[in-house]
Design an enzyme around this catalytic site. Sequence first.
Site, PDB file in Angstrom:
ATOM      1  CG  HIS A  56      -2.262   0.652   0.982  1.00  0.00           C
ATOM      2  ND1 HIS A  56      -2.439   1.712   0.099  1.00  0.00           N
ATOM      3  CD2 HIS A  56      -3.484   0.404   1.506  1.00  0.00           C
ATOM      4  CE1 HIS A  56      -3.710   2.076   0.120  1.00  0.00           C
ATOM      5  NE2 HIS A  56      -4.365   1.295   0.950  1.00  0.00           N
ATOM      6  CB  THR A  83      -6.429   8.717   1.382  1.00  0.00           C
ATOM      7  OG1 THR A  83      -5.442   8.636   2.411  1.00  0.00           O
ATOM      8  CG2 THR A  83      -6.225   7.613   0.367  1.00  0.00           C
ATOM      9  CB  SER A 120     -10.192   5.319   2.910  1.00  0.00           C
ATOM     10  OG  SER A 120      -9.192   5.779   2.037  1.00  0.00           O
ATOM     11  CE1 TYR A 171      -7.934   7.254   7.867  1.00  0.00           C
ATOM     12  CE2 TYR A 171      -8.980   5.612   6.465  1.00  0.00           C
ATOM     13  CZ  TYR A 171      -8.010   6.576   6.659  1.00  0.00           C
ATOM     14  OH  TYR A 171      -7.120   6.888   5.643  1.00  0.00           O
TER      15      TYR A 171
END
Length: 661
Positions: A379, A506, A495, A493
């Site tokens: 990632h 992001t 994204s 959270y």
Amino acid sequence: MFILTRNKLRKILISHGGITLTQQLARSTMPLYDNSEYQYMQISKVPTLHFQASLPRLPIPKLEDTCKRYLNAQKPLLNDKELQYTSSCISKFLANEGQSLQKQLIHNNDENPHTSYISKPWFDLYLRDRKPLPINYNPFLVFLPESDPKYDVQLVKATNLVVSSLRFFQSLKNNILEPEVFHMNPGKSDTELFRNVTRLIPPRFSWYGAYLFKAFPLDMSQYKNLFNTTRIPKLEKDVIFQDSSAKHLVVLRKGHFYAFDVLDANDSIRSPREIAACLKAVLEDDRPPNKHPVGVLTTSERDQWAQARSHLIETGNQEILKKIDSALFVMILDDEVIGTEKSKLLRSYLHADGTNRWFDKSFTLIVTKDSYSGINFEHSWGDGVAILRYFQDIKADVSKKPRFHPNEVDELAKESVNIERLQFSIDAKSESIINQQKAKYQDWINRLYVDHVIYEEFGKNQCKKLGVSPDAVMQLAFQLALYTLEDRVVPTYESCSTAAYKHGRTETIRPCTLETKEICIAMTRKQTKFSKTDIKRMILECSKVHNVLTKEAVMGQGFDRHLFALRNMSEKSGSTKPIIFQDPAYDALNYNILSTSTLSSPVVLAGGFGPVVSDGYGIAYMIQDERLGVVVTSYEGSRNANKYIQTLEHAFKSIHDVLST
């Protein structure tokens, strides 16, 4: 992670001599491979990076706006006394250190017009983190099966995935892959007129031309890291390595490594039969599983892996590691049969046992014995927009025009095969490290819960008819399920991509709001005075609030990345930590018990990721026209994904019941 996903597969029209690809070719078992039609997935009229130079820069929000949004996000989580203290910390920060940090951030941003203010610190955040990559960071996606089962045979499927990936690579490398554009109204902008007009506009002005069509080109700076790229472990901070000259593919099977060229001396893609013959030879290698599977070391804590890798290099394995690091990508052939066990499928793509994986690669293609296929990706180099574009494009290519066919398998004996076995030199020390990590990783994954739910009663279409945001409904359901289990709300959270800006990454949407909390209380307490009509009205209002938060995040006006950058700057200066970051509420908000991300695409069978904190939930979800799907992960001893999934399904039913009033 997965954001701004398109609502349907984009039409891939590759003009060649004025005739589209779908008109030009029917399936054939005797095609030519030296022509542009085979070598390129797309031959775009508009160059891939045509819009890159004119993309707007990621805005730095006003400090006052960020502080206000931050306080709003804290309100549902804090009691009156805590909120009063946090509010005073924000006021002091706004009046003092915040002003100087904001000025410095703006100055630094002005000094670096080629990038965004978040790009470098965000890369550093990933590369400095010492946690292992699988589960913690690497997400996965699984392809929907082919409509014709004969094309889901392992060898056939693997070959077609490799060929389509190379076709995507060739188009990208030659700047003829269609630019990534978010079309507000595809019927008016995803057209030949749009392409003919925008390609004539000089690159430094091209974004403005697209904007006139209400189309928004997205940042494509991450795409270059899709291929020939790996994350190499180093002490304290990893590095992203790339060797764009490499022509080979690395294949893993039973923990053994193989390499063969998939591009010829002229950088052209080899024929499907040549590639299939090489993969067939790997599948027919009858060696038992590798006793010393080096791939399991990529599941290690990063400093430990860096030290183990250094020892591998000292003992003569540098060239093998370089071969893996520089490969276009890694293809993993699993001998495991998944069958109909959805949990087994999810675990196989999320973590497996590590012995037949290489988690450091930018992405790995994985094909099981019974031909499920998908990807696991690292990632740090990029986000969901880039990987999902690749995922959707190769799926469309494999499904519409497979280049290798089942009836060709028997003819592969005629093909010459040139495969290199990559045999690591393993001494006693490396053997001990590998064995220890295998056991450690097994203990880790044994503590992980993985569960899923598919809710068939309603989806995007019905949400829209009811005038409510589908994403708002999903996020409300996540809050309601947690509240039902624990009688409280927690930091959450979601994204969201800022790829509409140059080098955007992001932003965080904070979906736990006063409005969601009020609904959770109303729907879980029997003594509530609210009727279904009242709650429906509250849900509609909640949806409006969520839409505002989403719009702010997409437009670079969230508060999380801004505060992160200010804190990062403060830490580097060595000055006293500003009071806003000393407040326990700041760390608490960033300890995300619910970490959520969406992957809504018709070609995705499943996808997911691990919890980001030890006592949290990792929630990957998709919103389709007539159904909702969720994959949840958690660790035993803290929270239970199985119980959460059961409660979540009840939350969907409750919300659906209210909305249908």
